[in-house]
Scaffold this motif. Structure first.
Motif, mmCIF file in Angstrom:
data_model
loop_
_atom_site.group_PDB
_atom_site.id
_atom_site.type_symbol
_atom_site.label_atom_id
_atom_site.label_comp_id
_atom_site.label_asym_id
_atom_site.label_seq_id
_atom_site.Cartn_x
_atom_site.Cartn_y
_atom_site.Cartn_z
ATOM 1 N N LEU A 170 -8.079 -0.781 0.996
ATOM 2 C CA LEU A 170 -8.951 -1.848 1.490
ATOM 3 C C LEU A 170 -9.852 -2.488 0.431
ATOM 4 C CD1 LEU A 170 -10.068 -0.369 4.916
ATOM 5 C CD2 LEU A 170 -8.382 -2.163 4.499
ATOM 6 N N GLU A 171 -10.326 -1.718 -0.526
ATOM 7 C CA GLU A 171 -11.294 -2.251 -1.493
ATOM 8 C C GLU A 171 -10.835 -3.503 -2.233
ATOM 9 O OE1 GLU A 171 -14.304 1.302 -2.734
ATOM 10 O OE2 GLU A 171 -12.356 1.261 -3.729
ATOM 11 N N PRO A 172 -9.591 -3.575 -2.710
ATOM 12 C CA PRO A 172 -9.187 -4.779 -3.452
ATOM 13 C C PRO A 172 -9.219 -6.068 -2.627
ATOM 14 C CG PRO A 172 -7.637 -2.992 -3.841
ATOM 15 C CD PRO A 172 -8.555 -2.548 -2.739
ATOM 16 N N ILE A 173 -9.086 -5.966 -1.323
ATOM 17 C CA ILE A 173 -9.036 -7.170 -0.489
ATOM 18 C C ILE A 173 -10.252 -7.342 0.404
ATOM 19 C CG2 ILE A 173 -6.515 -7.298 -0.504
ATOM 20 C CD1 ILE A 173 -6.539 -6.009 2.305
ATOM 21 N N TRP A 174 -11.177 -6.383 0.383
ATOM 22 C CA TRP A 174 -12.285 -6.383 1.334
ATOM 23 C C TRP A 174 -13.151 -7.633 1.226
ATOM 24 C CZ3 TRP A 174 -12.620 -3.894 5.619
ATOM 25 C CH2 TRP A 174 -13.821 -3.853 6.314
ATOM 26 N N THR A 175 -13.475 -8.078 0.015
ATOM 27 C CA THR A 175 -14.333 -9.253 -0.143
ATOM 28 C C THR A 175 -13.535 -10.521 -0.416
ATOM 29 O OG1 THR A 175 -14.663 -8.713 -2.470
ATOM 30 C CG2 THR A 175 -16.342 -7.952 -0.924
ATOM 31 N N THR A 176 -12.342 -10.392 -0.967
ATOM 32 C CA THR A 176 -11.552 -11.584 -1.286
ATOM 33 C C THR A 176 -10.745 -12.091 -0.098
ATOM 34 O OG1 THR A 176 -9.744 -10.225 -2.126
ATOM 35 C CG2 THR A 176 -11.371 -10.989 -3.728
ATOM 36 N N LYS A 177 -10.294 -11.195 0.757
ATOM 37 C CA LYS A 177 -9.496 -11.565 1.932
ATOM 38 C C LYS A 177 -10.003 -10.772 3.135
ATOM 39 C CE LYS A 177 -5.536 -12.366 -0.974
ATOM 40 N NZ LYS A 177 -4.246 -11.907 -1.403
ATOM 41 N N PRO A 178 -11.217 -11.083 3.589
ATOM 42 C CA PRO A 178 -11.828 -10.258 4.635
ATOM 43 C C PRO A 178 -11.043 -10.206 5.944
ATOM 44 C CG PRO A 178 -13.151 -12.215 4.208
ATOM 45 C CD PRO A 178 -12.083 -12.169 3.170
ATOM 46 N N GLU A 179 -10.415 -11.298 6.334
ATOM 47 C CA GLU A 179 -9.648 -11.294 7.592
ATOM 48 C C GLU A 179 -8.440 -10.365 7.484
ATOM 49 O OE1 GLU A 179 -8.639 -12.005 11.492
ATOM 50 O OE2 GLU A 179 -10.489 -12.409 10.433
ATOM 51 N N THR A 180 -7.732 -10.432 6.357
ATOM 52 C CA THR A 180 -6.594 -9.544 6.129
ATOM 53 C C THR A 180 -7.059 -8.098 6.080
ATOM 54 O OG1 THR A 180 -5.407 -11.268 4.936
ATOM 55 C CG2 THR A 180 -4.696 -9.000 4.547
ATOM 56 N N SER B 110 0.835 -1.199 0.000
ATOM 57 C CA SER B 110 0.000 0.000 0.000
ATOM 58 C C SER B 110 0.870 1.249 0.000
ATOM 59 C CB SER B 110 -0.922 -0.010 1.209
ATOM 60 O OG SER B 110 -0.140 -0.106 2.379
ATOM 61 N N ARG B 111 1.596 1.435 -1.070
ATOM 62 C CA ARG B 111 2.519 2.571 -1.156
ATOM 63 C C ARG B 111 1.798 3.911 -1.011
ATOM 64 N NH1 ARG B 111 7.217 0.243 -2.416
ATOM 65 N NH2 ARG B 111 7.229 -1.532 -3.795
ATOM 66 N N GLY B 112 0.529 3.943 -1.357
ATOM 67 C CA GLY B 112 -0.230 5.176 -1.228
ATOM 68 C C GLY B 112 -0.283 5.690 0.195
ATOM 69 N N LEU B 113 -0.264 4.809 1.179
ATOM 70 C CA LEU B 113 -0.280 5.230 2.573
ATOM 71 C C LEU B 113 1.122 5.354 3.140
ATOM 72 C CD1 LEU B 113 -3.216 3.140 4.103
ATOM 73 C CD2 LEU B 113 -3.275 5.437 3.149
ATOM 74 N N CYS B 114 2.015 4.487 2.746
ATOM 75 C CA CYS B 114 3.362 4.458 3.326
ATOM 76 C C CYS B 114 4.150 5.733 3.059
ATOM 77 C CB CYS B 114 4.143 3.263 2.785
ATOM 78 S SG CYS B 114 3.470 1.685 3.317
ATOM 79 N N LYS B 115 3.878 6.374 1.960
ATOM 80 C CA LYS B 115 4.645 7.569 1.597
ATOM 81 C C LYS B 115 3.998 8.865 2.075
ATOM 82 C CE LYS B 115 7.740 5.379 -0.844
ATOM 83 N NZ LYS B 115 9.145 5.387 -0.550
ATOM 84 N N ARG B 116 2.896 8.766 2.792
ATOM 85 C CA ARG B 116 2.168 9.964 3.220
ATOM 86 C C ARG B 116 2.274 10.183 4.724
ATOM 87 N NH1 ARG B 116 -1.194 11.431 -0.940
ATOM 88 N NH2 ARG B 116 -1.644 9.781 -2.422
ATOM 89 N N ARG B 117 2.207 11.457 5.096
ATOM 90 C CA ARG B 117 2.078 11.793 6.506
ATOM 91 C C ARG B 117 0.646 11.480 6.918
ATOM 92 N NH1 ARG B 117 4.418 16.915 8.613
ATOM 93 N NH2 ARG B 117 2.224 17.325 8.879
ATOM 94 N N VAL B 118 0.436 11.196 8.178
ATOM 95 C CA VAL B 118 -0.896 10.831 8.649
ATOM 96 C C VAL B 118 -1.906 11.943 8.355
ATOM 97 C CG1 VAL B 118 -2.266 10.259 10.689
ATOM 98 C CG2 VAL B 118 -0.002 9.290 10.417
ATOM 99 N N ASP B 119 -1.498 13.189 8.498
ATOM 100 C CA ASP B 119 -2.442 14.284 8.251
ATOM 101 C C ASP B 119 -2.752 14.479 6.774
ATOM 102 O OD1 ASP B 119 0.065 15.275 7.657
ATOM 103 O OD2 ASP B 119 -0.297 17.242 8.525
ATOM 104 N N GLU B 120 -2.091 13.749 5.892
ATOM 105 C CA GLU B 120 -2.365 13.825 4.453
ATOM 106 C C GLU B 120 -3.259 12.682 3.972
ATOM 107 O OE1 GLU B 120 1.935 15.769 3.176
ATOM 108 O OE2 GLU B 120 1.595 13.630 2.872
ATOM 109 N N ILE B 121 -3.549 11.728 4.839
ATOM 110 C CA ILE B 121 -4.337 10.563 4.447
ATOM 111 C C ILE B 121 -5.823 10.889 4.543
ATOM 112 C CG2 ILE B 121 -4.912 8.173 4.994
ATOM 113 C CD1 ILE B 121 -2.040 7.872 6.036
ATOM 114 N N ALA B 122 -6.523 10.653 3.447
ATOM 115 C CA ALA B 122 -7.966 10.883 3.382
ATOM 116 C C ALA B 122 -8.683 9.544 3.289
ATOM 117 C CB ALA B 122 -8.302 11.743 2.162
ATOM 118 N N SER B 123 -9.986 9.583 3.439
ATOM 119 C CA SER B 123 -10.781 8.358 3.339
ATOM 120 C C SER B 123 -10.541 7.639 2.024
ATOM 121 C CB SER B 123 -12.267 8.688 3.461
ATOM 122 O OG SER B 123 -12.541 9.232 4.707
#
Length: 75
Positions: free
Chosen positions: A24-34, A4-17
């Motif tokens: 989360l969307e790519p794994i939400w239904t295929t790997k729900p536990e992860t 998830s490079r989109g989050l790793c390279k950002r400051r917490v105050d730069e992260i939006a919903s």
């Protein structure tokens, strides 16, 4: 598996919903536990950021409400 490079390279105050949903969307239904664990860990980071003495951050409320519910597996 891509990270998830989109989050790793950002400051917490730069992260939006939208950033959290993009992770989360790519794994939400295929790997729900992860997905559940990733969501929980992202929440822990946000909670830590809010509790730290750093300047306040802007968080979008309800970030997880955009995802459909997944069945709880009891192993």
């Amino acid at each position: 598996m891509p990270r998830s490079r989109g989050l790793c390279k950002r400051r917490v105050d730069e992260i939006a919903s939208a950033h959290v949903l993009k992770v989360l969307e790519p794994i939400w239904t295929t790997k729900p536990e992860t997905a559940r664990r990733v969501k929980q860990r992202i929440g822990v980071v946000f909670d830590w950021a809010l509790a730290s003495p750093a300047p306040p951050i802007r968080l979008s409320a309800g970030r997880a409400h955009c995802l459909e519910r997944t069945p709880v597996s009891r192993a």
